[in-house]
Each structure stands twice: as structure tokens, then as C-alpha cells.
Scaffold this active site. Structure first.
Site, short mmCIF file in Angstrom:
data_model
loop_
_atom_site.label_atom_id
_atom_site.label_comp_id
_atom_site.label_asym_id
_atom_site.label_seq_id
_atom_site.Cartn_x
_atom_site.Cartn_y
_atom_site.Cartn_z
N ARG A 106 0.81 -1.23 0.00
CA ARG A 106 0.00 0.00 0.00
C ARG A 106 0.84 1.27 0.00
O ARG A 106 0.36 2.34 0.34
CB ARG A 106 -1.00 0.00 1.17
N LYS A 128 2.61 11.43 -11.14
CA LYS A 128 1.86 10.43 -11.90
C LYS A 128 2.73 9.19 -12.06
O LYS A 128 3.88 9.30 -12.50
CB LYS A 128 1.48 10.95 -13.29
N GLU A 170 8.72 17.81 -25.02
CA GLU A 170 7.96 18.21 -23.83
C GLU A 170 8.30 19.63 -23.40
O GLU A 170 7.45 20.37 -22.91
CB GLU A 170 8.22 17.23 -22.68
N LYS A 208 6.06 22.86 -15.39
CA LYS A 208 5.35 21.61 -15.06
C LYS A 208 4.98 21.58 -13.57
O LYS A 208 3.85 21.26 -13.21
CB LYS A 208 6.25 20.41 -15.40
N GLU A 218 -5.54 16.38 -11.57
CA GLU A 218 -5.94 16.60 -12.96
C GLU A 218 -7.45 16.77 -13.12
O GLU A 218 -8.07 16.11 -13.96
CB GLU A 218 -5.42 15.46 -13.86
N ARG A 222 -4.38 21.00 -15.06
CA ARG A 222 -3.34 20.02 -15.37
C ARG A 222 -3.59 19.31 -16.69
O ARG A 222 -2.67 18.79 -17.33
CB ARG A 222 -3.21 19.00 -14.23
N ASN A 226 -1.61 17.79 -21.45
CA ASN A 226 -1.86 16.74 -22.42
C ASN A 226 -1.89 17.26 -23.85
O ASN A 226 -2.18 16.49 -24.78
CB ASN A 226 -3.19 16.04 -22.10
N HIS A 229 -0.79 15.15 -26.79
CA HIS A 229 -0.77 13.76 -26.33
C HIS A 229 -2.01 12.97 -26.74
O HIS A 229 -1.96 11.74 -26.75
CB HIS A 229 -0.65 13.72 -24.80
N HIS A 233 -0.52 10.02 -28.29
CA HIS A 233 -0.62 8.74 -27.59
C HIS A 233 -1.27 7.68 -28.47
O HIS A 233 -0.90 6.49 -28.42
CB HIS A 233 -1.42 8.90 -26.30
N HIS A 248 8.56 8.56 -27.14
CA HIS A 248 7.40 9.34 -26.71
C HIS A 248 7.43 10.75 -27.28
O HIS A 248 6.41 11.26 -27.77
CB HIS A 248 7.37 9.40 -25.18
#
Length: 348
Positions: A106, A128, A170, A208, A218, A222, A226, A229, A233, A248
């Protein structure tokens, strides 16, 4: 939370001395094991025992099977809740290591020591973590902040050019969505190399970090991170599906071109701004051949994007250079037009 390391890593050593960790586990891939781990171990001063966990390099390894192997190793080595995971690597390592640490028992503590430009400016920042599910990017993950992020810019000297260029995408994105001056400074770089990029890393990291601090989970702003992306993506996922992975940043660059044109089609930015963005991105990134990808293949993945709600595709699109909308829903016609526009760039 973000510390630029000096040459003897004294800040990292102070951190390790101040905390009462039981054991250290250092996660690397085969590349960072060879090029970066010796530098870390040569400067790390601690009486704690440590173990090296190595995985193969590449996005293909960012999956539940690898995560399960790492959980099993941590269990076999009797890692307890006071153990520390050090993620030494690029985006795959920080995503994967953060996910494994934040879910094992956990949650155990972890720090990120990014070794690529992409991970320094983007992937390691923001809390993230995640793995890919089948060919879907970052479909399973957690929001979990590292205890600390340590940046050692000299690690960039170990990178092949393609990795440096991947991370630069980025940085360009950060300027486009939040800081026009940053964008304008970056596009003045005529030759991408470590020496020309390093002076701009801090600004990119700060952009960032500022966005994340305003909206950790998000829910709103935030989502602007993206930009590029959504389409990027989808193409990256299709390449993974075909077992022909791309970096990427290459996918994000392609996505930013499409989504800048899409913003123009949706009357969000001028034709002149759209053209300027596209032409500048093209200066740094080669054309990606997507002729084998049908529109239906791409839109099917767009429909499964994490940002979507009520079966509607949510884009993050520029409203000007330096500002970005989020949760923007485009017409299907314009989405397909943006893909067709990109395909025709190869004929220009």
C-alpha cells in the site's frame, strides 16, 4: 521537492542520512545500469544495504508483468514499509518504479533521479505513476508524489541524440501551453545538444511543477499538459501494437502538429500561429509515417483516451501561443482533417 545535484551528490547524501530508511532498492534499465549507475554509486554515501533491480529498456517493458516481477522481488528480499526505491532512469523507469513503490504494501517511499531530458522536464515531475495496459498508454497507475526528485544534468551526456530530441518535445509543449517567452527562447536553438538545452531545463521544470501544484489530481488546468498527447498517444499506441515502438517525444511532436492545425480548424488560433508552430516543430522532428494507420484505428484509440467523459473525446488545444484550453470537444470532421493534413506534410 526538486533539487539540482552538485558533482558530489551531497544533497542526495544528506537526504539519505536524514531519513530512517531500512534498505534501498535502485531500479535501473540496462542502459542506466551501464552509464548512470556507476556515477550514482560512486557518489552515494550511506551505510544502508542496497539492491539493484534491473529491467530491460523500452516502453514495451512498462506493463503489469514487469510490475509483478518487481513486487515479487521486493517480497523475496523482505522489503518493508521503511524501504526506499530509487528510480534511476528515464520516463519508463520513473513511471514504473513509482507505480511499483506506491502500490507495494500500500505504498513505500521512492525518489526519482531522472537520466533523460524527457524525465527531467516532464515524466519524473508531478506524481503520476503508471503502466501500459495491452497497447494503451498509461492506462493503470496512481497519483503518488516521490519523496524527492534529484536532477543531475550531466546524465544527459550519456544520451543518444534521439533521446535528447524526444525530451525537447515536452519542453516545447510547456512553452506552447503556458509560457510564450520559453517557447520563443527554445526555437532560437539551432542545434540540439546538451550544452544548448541545459540552460532551459529549470524553466521547463518550473512550468510543469507550477501546473501540478495547482491541480494535482488533474481535475482542470493540469489537463493542459496533455496538449499533443491525445493524437500522439494514439499513434504511439498503434506503433506499440505493431511492435515498432517510437519514442514518446516523437509521438508528442507529431501530436502537437496535428493538434495545432486542429486548433486552427476550430478557430481557436490564427492560421499564422498554427503555421509558425508547425514549421518550428518540423525543424527538429522528422516526419512520422502513419500511412499504414487508418482513421478508424486512430479514432478508436482516441475514444479510449483517459481524459474523455461521456464517450466524448476531450482535447487540450491552444488558444494562443502560451495558453491552452482543456476539455475541448472537436468535430469528428476536423479531427480527420488534422490527420489528413499531417499525412500530406510528407508530400510537401
Amino acid at each position: 521537492m526538486i533539487t539540482i545535484l552538485n558533482d558530489n551528490f551531497s544533497q542526495l547524501n544528506e537526504f539519505l542520512h536524514e531519513k530512517s530508511f531500512s534498505k534501498i532498492f535502485i531500479l535501473v534499465d540496462e542502459n542506466t545500469h551501464e552509464y548512470c549507475l556507476p556515477i550514482l554509486l560512486g557518489n552515494m554515501e550511506t551505510d544502508l544495504g542496497f539492491e539493484i533491480l534491473e529491467i530491460e529498456a523500452g516502453e514495451e517493458m512498462k506493463n503489469i508483468q514487469t510490475a509483478n516481477q518487481l513486487w515479487e522481488i521486493l517480497t523475496e528480499m523482505q522489503a518493508d514499509r521503511k524501504a526506499l526505491v530509487i528510480n534511476l532512469g528515464g520516463g519508463v523507469i520513473t513511471d514504473m518504479g513509482g507505480f511499483v513503490a506506491s502500490t507495494y504494501k500500500r505504498g513505500i517511499q521512492f525518489i526519482n533521479i531522472p537520466t533523460t531530458l524527457l524525465s527531467m522536464c516532464d515524466a519524473s515531475i508531478g506524481g503520476k505513476t503508471g503502466i501500459d495496459l495491452m497497447h494503451y498508454k498509461n492506462m493503470v497507475g496512481t497519483f503518488a508524489f516521490p519523496e524527492q526528485i534529484f536532477i543531475f544534468p550531466k546524465f544527459l551526456e550519456t544520451l543518444p541524440f534521439k533521446e535528447l530530441r524526444s525530451g525537447f518535445a515536452e519542453m516545447l509543449k510547456h512553452g506552447l501551453i503556458a509560457d510564450k517567452a520559453h517557447w520563443e527562447q527554445l526555437i532560437q536553438i539551432h542545434k540540439l545538444e546538451v550544452e544548448t538545452v541545459i540552460p532551459h531545463i529549470q524553466t521547463s521544470m518550473d512550468i510543469k511543477q507550477d501546473v501540478v501544484e495547482k491541480d494535482f489530481h488533474e481535475k482542470n488546468i493540469r489537463k493542459t499538459l496533455n496538449f499533443g498527447h491525445t493524437i500522439g498517444h494514439a499513434v504511439e499506441s498503434l506503433c506499440l501494437q505493431q511492435k515498432n515502438p517510437i519514442l514518446h517525444g516523437e509521438a508528442v511532436a507529431m501530436g502537437m502538429i496535428c493538434e495545432s492545425y486542429l486548433a486552427y480548424l476550430e478557430n481557436l488560433i490564427s492560421k499564422e500561429d498554427s503555421q509558425a508552430i508547425i514549421e518550428n516543430i518540423q525543424r527538429y522532428y522528422p516526419y512520422l509515417d502513419i500511412s499504414d494507420f487508418k482513421d478508424n484505428d486512430i479514432t478508436a484509440l482516441l475514444m479510449n483516451d483517459k481524459k474523455n467523459t461521456d464517450s466524448k473525446i476531450n482535447f487540450s488545444l491552444l488558444s494562443e501561443i502560451g495558453a491552452c484550453n482543456y476539455d475541448y470537444q472537436c468535430s469528428q470532421k476536423n479531427i480527420l482533417k488534422s490527420l489528413d493534413f499531417y499525412r500530406k506534410l510528407n508530400d510537401a
